[in-house]
Design a protein around this motif. Structure first.
Motif, mmCIF file in Angstrom:
data_model
loop_
_atom_site.group_PDB
_atom_site.id
_atom_site.type_symbol
_atom_site.label_atom_id
_atom_site.label_comp_id
_atom_site.label_asym_id
_atom_site.label_seq_id
_atom_site.Cartn_x
_atom_site.Cartn_y
_atom_site.Cartn_z
ATOM 1 N N VAL A 3 -46.998 14.224 12.545
ATOM 2 C CA VAL A 3 -47.235 13.619 11.212
ATOM 3 C C VAL A 3 -46.473 14.401 10.142
ATOM 4 O O VAL A 3 -47.061 14.932 9.207
ATOM 5 C CB VAL A 3 -48.741 13.559 10.877
ATOM 6 C CG1 VAL A 3 -49.436 12.463 11.641
ATOM 7 C CG2 VAL A 3 -49.428 14.910 11.148
ATOM 8 N N HIS A 31 -53.586 10.274 3.024
ATOM 9 C CA HIS A 31 -52.824 9.233 3.705
ATOM 10 C C HIS A 31 -53.700 8.372 4.604
ATOM 11 O O HIS A 31 -54.576 8.882 5.301
ATOM 12 C CB HIS A 31 -51.712 9.861 4.554
ATOM 13 C CG HIS A 31 -50.553 10.347 3.751
ATOM 14 N ND1 HIS A 31 -49.386 9.636 3.629
ATOM 15 C CD2 HIS A 31 -50.396 11.470 3.009
ATOM 16 C CE1 HIS A 31 -48.544 10.310 2.859
ATOM 17 N NE2 HIS A 31 -49.137 11.428 2.475
ATOM 18 N N VAL A 32 -53.479 7.075 4.548
ATOM 19 C CA VAL A 32 -54.041 6.136 5.516
ATOM 20 C C VAL A 32 -52.868 5.348 6.091
ATOM 21 O O VAL A 32 -51.723 5.524 5.664
ATOM 22 C CB VAL A 32 -55.071 5.181 4.860
ATOM 23 C CG1 VAL A 32 -56.284 5.952 4.379
ATOM 24 C CG2 VAL A 32 -54.445 4.405 3.705
ATOM 25 N N LYS A 33 -53.141 4.503 7.043
ATOM 26 C CA LYS A 33 -52.060 3.733 7.668
ATOM 27 C C LYS A 33 -51.298 2.937 6.612
ATOM 28 O O LYS A 33 -51.882 2.209 5.820
ATOM 29 C CB LYS A 33 -52.650 2.796 8.724
ATOM 30 C CG LYS A 33 -51.596 2.124 9.585
ATOM 31 C CD LYS A 33 -52.228 1.293 10.686
ATOM 32 C CE LYS A 33 -51.144 0.643 11.543
ATOM 33 N NZ LYS A 33 -51.732 -0.197 12.617
ATOM 34 N N GLY A 34 -49.986 3.091 6.593
ATOM 35 C CA GLY A 34 -49.158 2.341 5.653
ATOM 36 C C GLY A 34 -48.972 3.003 4.300
ATOM 37 O O GLY A 34 -48.325 2.443 3.412
ATOM 38 N N SER A 35 -49.518 4.210 4.111
ATOM 39 C CA SER A 35 -49.361 4.899 2.826
ATOM 40 C C SER A 35 -47.900 5.260 2.573
ATOM 41 O O SER A 35 -47.165 5.567 3.509
ATOM 42 C CB SER A 35 -50.183 6.190 2.805
ATOM 43 O OG SER A 35 -51.552 5.932 2.835
#
Length: 211
Positions: free
Chosen positions: A133, A74-78
């Motif tokens: 998260v 996961h990265v930002k916006g995934s």
């Protein structure tokens, strides 16, 4: 020499794995969304532009490969289910190309009750992840279930907090709460992952690698 299909080869850890694999002489097919992030010139590297959520891109990457390394995360916006949906595509591609072995990278928050003996700090970290998260942890758990039910040779490599420190050149391979510490350098973790390409020691297991 074997050909590897790598997903997540532009990530901080994935890039180190890719570089180490090339140094060892493996051929690499890497699926990347942005080829500009992979400035490596090597005749054994084939860069395929695409997305792990696109089955056709995944199939193209896995075709004619021997082992799959799933290093994306996961990265930002995934999307919420990035890892599990991407894993489903990868497994479908493996079945079509008759590839049997996959090594997947995940975090220490992913439980492996068969061997883990989490202590209080480990339980606290998992609780914090559930609160902070949840989508990442839920997705990791689901991706593990998908791999377990795949009838393929899977291995999930787990690590604690990853650092960019200099590698120690040695590390412990244990389980959460068993022969383990709270951190590891990305370079040492990458070294362990590359060594698993030609080893079946941890097939159907989730080793926890730490310094």
């Amino acid at each position: 020499m074997m050909t590897l299909a790598i997903f997540g080869g532009t990530g901080l850890t994935g890039k180190l794995v890719l570089e180490k694999a090339l140094k060892k002489g493996f051929k690499v097919k890497a699926l990347v969304r942005n080829p500009d992030k992979l400035k490596i010139n090597d005749s054994n590297l084939q860069i395929i532009q695409g997305d792990v959520l696109n089955l056709e891109d995944v199939q193209k990457t896995i075709e004619s490969s021997d082992v799959v390394l799933s290093l994306f995360g996961h990265v930002k916006g995934s999307p919420k289910w990035l890892q599990s949906r991407g894993t489903e595509n990868i497994l479908e591609g493996m079945r079509q190309s008759k590839v049997e072995k996959i090594i997947s990278l995940s975090g220490g928050g992913l439980p492996f009750p068969e061997k883990d003996e989490p202590k209080f700090p480990d339980k606290m970290i998992r609780f914090i992840m559930k609160v902070a998260v949840p989508k990442v942890l839920d997705d990791a758990v689901k991706h593990a279930e998908i791999l377990k039910n795949s009838n393929l040779k899977w291995m999930i490599v787990r690590g604690p907090r990853l650092t960019n420190e200099q590698p120690k050149g040695k590390y412990r391979v244990g389980w959460v709460g068993v022969n383990a510490s709270t951190k590891i350098s990305r370079t040492d973790l990458a070294d362990f992952i590359v060594k698993q390409i030609e080893s079946d020691e941890f097939i159907f297991q989730m080793p926890f690698v730490s310094e």
